[in-house]
Scaffold this active site. Structure first.
Site, PDB file in Angstrom:
ATOM      1  N   ASP A   1       0.843  -1.190   0.000  1.00 45.07           N
ATOM      2  CA  ASP A   1       0.000   0.000   0.000  1.00 45.07           C
ATOM      3  C   ASP A   1       0.883   1.246   0.000  1.00 45.07           C
ATOM      4  O   ASP A   1       1.193   1.755  -1.067  1.00 45.07           O
ATOM      5  CB  ASP A   1      -1.042  -0.017   1.124  1.00 45.07           C
ATOM      6  CG  ASP A   1      -0.480  -0.437   2.459  1.00 45.07           C
ATOM      7  OD1 ASP A   1       0.653  -0.058   2.804  1.00 45.07           O
ATOM      8  OD2 ASP A   1      -1.188  -1.143   3.193  1.00 45.07           O
TER       9      ASP A   1
ATOM     10  N   ASN B   1       6.230   2.197   2.052  1.00 40.65           N
ATOM     11  CA  ASN B   1       7.282   2.613   2.977  1.00 40.65           C
ATOM     12  C   ASN B   1       8.104   1.442   3.513  1.00 40.65           C
ATOM     13  O   ASN B   1       9.327   1.438   3.420  1.00 40.65           O
ATOM     14  CB  ASN B   1       6.685   3.409   4.149  1.00 40.65           C
ATOM     15  CG  ASN B   1       6.063   4.702   3.705  1.00 40.65           C
ATOM     16  OD1 ASN B   1       6.499   5.333   2.749  1.00 40.65           O
ATOM     17  ND2 ASN B   1       5.001   5.120   4.388  1.00 40.65           N
TER      18      ASN B   1
END
Length: 188
Positions: A113, A116
């Site tokens: 998603d 990171n």
């Protein structure tokens, strides 16, 4: 003198599970991905890095369809801790057991998603002198991307919905569903 009365209101949350991709659709897409990986690595061997926990179901099914020589290792990482946003620091809860120096590696994820944690994981592993490093994910939410990360093999691009099944969970539930489903939470 006035009194304050407090009433305890109990709320229950109902979870509505809606199938997005059937078991047959998931397996067909995994087979297509495996065929592409077999072509891309023809004549080579591949070191699979399975990111725990959610990707185990996907990784096992993917590897079963690979015809090239493979080795497998497992890693568990987090940059979220108990928060809903990344802390910006990678926490390794289970590191690789084997050295990846000079190996062609494929990181296998269940879902991407924000990107990171995956970017930090890839950067960490790339610094370990792998010959190559690619990424394979069953599900991708590009609309949620905060960090650019190149994904080499994608099963399904999905909208920004909370999903479960096929290894993905909500509070450790629903991992065992043989399909991928969205979850809608309704307060009652």
């Amino acid at each position: 003198m006035s009194s304050i009365y407090m009433r305890k209101v109990e709320h229950t949350v109902k979870e509505i599970i809606r199938e997005m991709y059937s078991e047959e659709q998931v397996h067909a897409r995994i087979l297509e991905m495996a065929e592409q990986i077999n072509q891309d690595y023809e004549g080579k061997s591949l070191h699979i890095i399975c990111v725990l926990k959610g990707s185990v179901f996907f990784c096992c099914d993917l590897v079963r369809h690979l015809t090239i020589p493979v080795t497998i290792d497992f890693m568990a990482v987090s940059s979220y801790g108990n928060e809903t946003r990344s802390s910006g620091r990678l926490r390794i809860t289970k590191d690789l057991d084997e050295d990846i120096d000079d190996l062609d590696c494929l990181i296998v994820e269940d879902i991407i998603d924000s990107g990171n944690t995956l970017k930090m994981t890839r950067d960490l592993l790339s610094a370990r002198n792998a010959a190559s490093m690619k990424i394979c994910t069953l599900l991708d939410k590009p609309s949620c991307r905060e960090t650019e990360v190149k994904v080499d093999y994608t099963g399904f691009e999905i909208p920004d919905k909370f999903v479960v099944g096929y290894g993905l969970d909500y509070a450790q539930k629903y991992r065992n569903l043989p399909y991928i489903a969205s979850v809608e939470f309704i307060e009652e």
